[in-house]
Design a protein around this motif. Structure first.
Motif, PDB file in Angstrom:
ATOM      1  N   THR A   1       4.942  30.077  -2.113  1.00  0.00           N
ATOM      2  CA  THR A   1       6.229  29.850  -2.769  1.00  0.00           C
ATOM      3  C   THR A   1       6.947  28.641  -2.171  1.00  0.00           C
ATOM      4  OG1 THR A   1       6.431  32.222  -3.205  1.00  0.00           O
ATOM      5  CG2 THR A   1       8.425  30.904  -3.391  1.00  0.00           C
ATOM      6  N   LYS A   2       6.937  28.538  -0.838  1.00  0.00           N
ATOM      7  CA  LYS A   2       7.588  27.407  -0.173  1.00  0.00           C
ATOM      8  C   LYS A   2       6.944  26.083  -0.577  1.00  0.00           C
ATOM      9  CE  LYS A   2      10.489  29.830   2.369  1.00  0.00           C
ATOM     10  NZ  LYS A   2      11.955  29.718   2.206  1.00  0.00           N
ATOM     11  N   LEU A   3       5.626  26.098  -0.702  1.00  0.00           N
ATOM     12  CA  LEU A   3       4.925  24.865  -1.053  1.00  0.00           C
ATOM     13  C   LEU A   3       5.199  24.456  -2.499  1.00  0.00           C
ATOM     14  CD1 LEU A   3       2.978  22.721  -0.009  1.00  0.00           C
ATOM     15  CD2 LEU A   3       1.084  24.134  -0.799  1.00  0.00           C
ATOM     16  N   THR A   4       5.197  25.427  -3.407  1.00  0.00           N
ATOM     17  CA  THR A   4       5.462  25.107  -4.816  1.00  0.00           C
ATOM     18  C   THR A   4       6.906  24.657  -5.040  1.00  0.00           C
ATOM     19  OG1 THR A   4       5.871  27.481  -5.200  1.00  0.00           O
ATOM     20  CG2 THR A   4       3.674  26.646  -5.715  1.00  0.00           C
ATOM     21  N   GLN A   5       7.802  25.036  -4.155  1.00  0.00           N
ATOM     22  CA  GLN A   5       9.187  24.566  -4.258  1.00  0.00           C
ATOM     23  C   GLN A   5       9.359  23.169  -3.667  1.00  0.00           C
ATOM     24  OE1 GLN A   5      11.433  27.590  -2.237  1.00  0.00           O
ATOM     25  NE2 GLN A   5      11.406  29.011  -3.978  1.00  0.00           N
ATOM     26  N   ALA A   6       8.605  22.872  -2.601  1.00  0.00           N
ATOM     27  CA  ALA A   6       8.807  21.614  -1.880  1.00  0.00           C
ATOM     28  C   ALA A   6       8.139  20.424  -2.564  1.00  0.00           C
ATOM     29  CB  ALA A   6       8.285  21.752  -0.451  1.00  0.00           C
ATOM     30  N   ILE A   7       6.942  20.605  -3.108  1.00  0.00           N
ATOM     31  CA  ILE A   7       6.190  19.472  -3.668  1.00  0.00           C
ATOM     32  C   ILE A   7       6.945  18.776  -4.802  1.00  0.00           C
ATOM     33  CG2 ILE A   7       4.078  18.790  -4.862  1.00  0.00           C
ATOM     34  CD1 ILE A   7       3.605  19.336  -1.968  1.00  0.00           C
ATOM     35  N   PRO A   8       7.461  19.487  -5.822  1.00  0.00           N
ATOM     36  CA  PRO A   8       8.189  18.787  -6.890  1.00  0.00           C
ATOM     37  C   PRO A   8       9.397  18.004  -6.382  1.00  0.00           C
ATOM     38  CG  PRO A   8       7.614  21.012  -7.582  1.00  0.00           C
ATOM     39  CD  PRO A   8       7.312  20.927  -6.130  1.00  0.00           C
ATOM     40  N   GLU A   9      10.110  18.564  -5.389  1.00  0.00           N
ATOM     41  CA  GLU A   9      11.273  17.860  -4.842  1.00  0.00           C
ATOM     42  C   GLU A   9      10.861  16.565  -4.148  1.00  0.00           C
ATOM     43  OE1 GLU A   9      13.193  20.594  -2.281  1.00  0.00           O
ATOM     44  OE2 GLU A   9      13.822  21.979  -3.886  1.00  0.00           O
ATOM     45  N   ILE A  10       9.730  16.606  -3.438  1.00  0.00           N
ATOM     46  CA  ILE A  10       9.259  15.403  -2.745  1.00  0.00           C
ATOM     47  C   ILE A  10       8.817  14.342  -3.756  1.00  0.00           C
ATOM     48  CG2 ILE A  10       7.475  14.502  -1.196  1.00  0.00           C
ATOM     49  CD1 ILE A  10       7.521  17.238   0.212  1.00  0.00           C
ATOM     50  N   LEU A  11       8.120  14.758  -4.801  1.00  0.00           N
ATOM     51  CA  LEU A  11       7.638  13.810  -5.803  1.00  0.00           C
ATOM     52  C   LEU A  11       8.771  13.194  -6.617  1.00  0.00           C
ATOM     53  CD1 LEU A  11       4.479  15.706  -7.124  1.00  0.00           C
ATOM     54  CD2 LEU A  11       4.546  13.800  -5.515  1.00  0.00           C
ATOM     55  N   GLU A  12       9.855  13.948  -6.809  1.00  0.00           N
ATOM     56  CA  GLU A  12      10.983  13.441  -7.598  1.00  0.00           C
ATOM     57  C   GLU A  12      11.910  12.542  -6.785  1.00  0.00           C
ATOM     58  OE1 GLU A  12      12.890  16.859  -9.169  1.00  0.00           O
ATOM     59  OE2 GLU A  12      11.217  17.397 -10.501  1.00  0.00           O
ATOM     60  N   ASP A  13      11.755  12.555  -5.476  1.00  0.00           N
ATOM     61  CA  ASP A  13      12.605  11.724  -4.617  1.00  0.00           C
ATOM     62  C   ASP A  13      12.123  10.275  -4.690  1.00  0.00           C
ATOM     63  OD1 ASP A  13      14.265  10.631  -2.773  1.00  0.00           O
ATOM     64  OD2 ASP A  13      13.488  11.757  -1.050  1.00  0.00           O
ATOM     65  N   ALA A  14      12.854   9.431  -5.397  1.00  0.00           N
ATOM     66  CA  ALA A  14      12.443   8.030  -5.581  1.00  0.00           C
ATOM     67  C   ALA A  14      12.743   7.163  -4.368  1.00  0.00           C
ATOM     68  CB  ALA A  14      13.145   7.448  -6.815  1.00  0.00           C
ATOM     69  N   GLU A  15      13.507   7.670  -3.413  1.00  0.00           N
ATOM     70  CA  GLU A  15      13.909   6.857  -2.269  1.00  0.00           C
ATOM     71  C   GLU A  15      12.962   6.986  -1.073  1.00  0.00           C
ATOM     72  OE1 GLU A  15      17.884   7.878  -1.312  1.00  0.00           O
ATOM     73  OE2 GLU A  15      18.730   7.152  -3.217  1.00  0.00           O
ATOM     74  N   ASN A  16      11.976   7.900  -1.143  1.00  0.00           N
ATOM     75  CA  ASN A  16      11.066   8.000  -0.006  1.00  0.00           C
ATOM     76  C   ASN A  16      10.010   6.889  -0.060  1.00  0.00           C
ATOM     77  OD1 ASN A  16       9.093   8.829  -1.900  1.00  0.00           O
ATOM     78  ND2 ASN A  16       9.677  10.970  -1.647  1.00  0.00           N
ATOM     79  N   SER A  17       9.206   6.804   0.970  1.00  0.00           N
ATOM     80  CA  SER A  17       8.277   5.666   1.122  1.00  0.00           C
ATOM     81  C   SER A  17       6.916   5.898   0.474  1.00  0.00           C
ATOM     82  CB  SER A  17       8.080   5.383   2.617  1.00  0.00           C
ATOM     83  OG  SER A  17       7.556   6.530   3.280  1.00  0.00           O
ATOM     84  N   LEU A  18       6.757   6.962  -0.289  1.00  0.00           N
ATOM     85  CA  LEU A  18       5.453   7.257  -0.887  1.00  0.00           C
ATOM     86  C   LEU A  18       5.144   6.266  -2.012  1.00  0.00           C
ATOM     87  CD1 LEU A  18       5.651  11.160  -1.126  1.00  0.00           C
ATOM     88  CD2 LEU A  18       4.925   9.729   0.794  1.00  0.00           C
ATOM     89  N   THR A  19       3.914   5.759  -2.024  1.00  0.00           N
ATOM     90  CA  THR A  19       3.508   4.821  -3.071  1.00  0.00           C
ATOM     91  C   THR A  19       3.206   5.553  -4.368  1.00  0.00           C
ATOM     92  OG1 THR A  19       1.170   4.969  -2.462  1.00  0.00           O
ATOM     93  CG2 THR A  19       2.510   3.306  -1.329  1.00  0.00           C
ATOM     94  N   GLY A  20       3.137   4.791  -5.455  1.00  0.00           N
ATOM     95  CA  GLY A  20       2.870   5.402  -6.753  1.00  0.00           C
ATOM     96  C   GLY A  20       1.507   6.049  -6.829  1.00  0.00           C
ATOM     97  N   ALA A  21       0.483   5.404  -6.261  1.00  0.00           N
ATOM     98  CA  ALA A  21      -0.870   5.957  -6.284  1.00  0.00           C
ATOM     99  C   ALA A  21      -0.949   7.252  -5.476  1.00  0.00           C
ATOM    100  CB  ALA A  21      -1.866   4.935  -5.738  1.00  0.00           C
TER     101      ALA A  21
END
Length: 313
Positions: free
Chosen positions: A124-144
């Protein structure tokens, strides 16, 4: 010899003993030979290896199987019925999906932790955290990298749903199976463990008694005795039914842990609590797992329900 030629040979050959090494396809050929009127003896590969002389060749393997099959002390492997094979297949595929789900979850947590995103344990914690991380446009994760994380995350959620569907199917099967219903009355035995016990004890005539069944599943101490001196060690981590032993141990350990928080209700509770205090939780859990198999063997042999000796109030 091709499979078609082997079938012709088994059909035309007079009734005899068909010996084979336990490997992939053993159940199919054993059932086919049995339908043709032959006696079957499937032998564990480790037992066959002890009789092989010279290098490993097909001819030497065949001679070793032939010699091993004639030894009175060599016991054949237990063969499952078609229904038991199907049950075992369902449980194996459920276990595979669970391992895949855990592996994907651990990979996602490990990768994101390196970017400063610690995620608590639990699906449950993982399914809640992943969408929030992916929707955060200000973090340093690349598009790929976002795309790859999203694909793995989708695979993770699909595995969760597949596990739920198969477990639902398993519960439907258990509701219609009287043996599994009776076995779940034992301490620490749940639906999955009940199926594993049913499969393991399907052919009750394969074992002389409950102790032999417990030893076969790896729940008795290993001996290394010589010169009249008996040296009793711990249970083996190599031999035995590892999946069944693990399920029994986890269920028994849960019973031992709960017993510390409540009053004893039966004679078995008194024995288990005293053993836990004297030898520790893990030893008590293995002892309970051993007793569970022996009790299940007696229940299967006499076709009776489990009747614990309750304490009189």
């Amino acid at each position: 010899m091709s499979r078609a030629k082997l079938k012709e040979l088994l059909i035309k050959e007079k009734q005899s003993l068909v010996a084979m090494e336990s490997c992939g396809g053993t159940h199919y050929w054993a059932q086919f030979a049995k339908q043709a009127g032959h006696q079957i003896k499937a032998i564990n590969a480790r037992q066959v290896k002890a009789f092989r002389q010279g290098q490993k060749t097909d001819a030497n393997d065949a001679l070793a199987i032939s010699v091993a099959a004639r030894q009175p002390h060599i016991k054949g492997s237990r063969l499952l019925s078609v229904q038991e094979q199907c049950l075992q297949g369902i449980e194996c595929m459920r276990d595979l999906l669970v391992k895949e789900k855990v592996s994907l979850g651990n990979q996602l947590r490990a990768l994101l932790l390196e970017f400063g995103y610690p995620i608590a344990q639990g699906d449950t914690k993982l399914t809640q955290a992943i969408p929030e991380i992916l929707e955060d446009a200000e973090n340093s994760l690349t598009g790929a990298f976002r795309f790859t994380i999203n694909r793995v995350y989708q695979r993770f959620t699909e595995a969760i749903e597949e596990v739920k569907l198969i477990e639902k199917q398993l519960h439907e099967v258990i509701k219609e199976d009287q043996t599994c219903i009776r076995l779940q009355a034992l301490e620490g035995v749940g639906p999955v463990c009940a199926i594993l016990i049913k499969i393991a004890l399907g052919n009750i005539t394969h074992f002389k008694n409950g102790r032999e069944a417990a030893a076969c599943f790896g729940l008795t101490p290993v001996q290394h005795s010589s010169g009249g001196k008996q040296n009793i060690g711990s249970i083996s981590k190599v031999v035995g039914n590892k999946k069944l032993r693990s399920a029994l141990y986890k269920g028994a350990l849960a019973v031992v842990s709960q017993l510390e928080k409540r009053e004893v209700r039966s004679q078995k509770d008194i024995w288990l609590k005293a053993l836990s205090v004297r030898r520790g939780k893990k030893v008590a859990a293995i002892a309970l797992a051993n007793k569970t198999i022996r009790t299940a063997f007696a229940m299967q042999k006499h076709n009776k329900d489990y009747q614990p000796q309750l304490l009189v109030a």
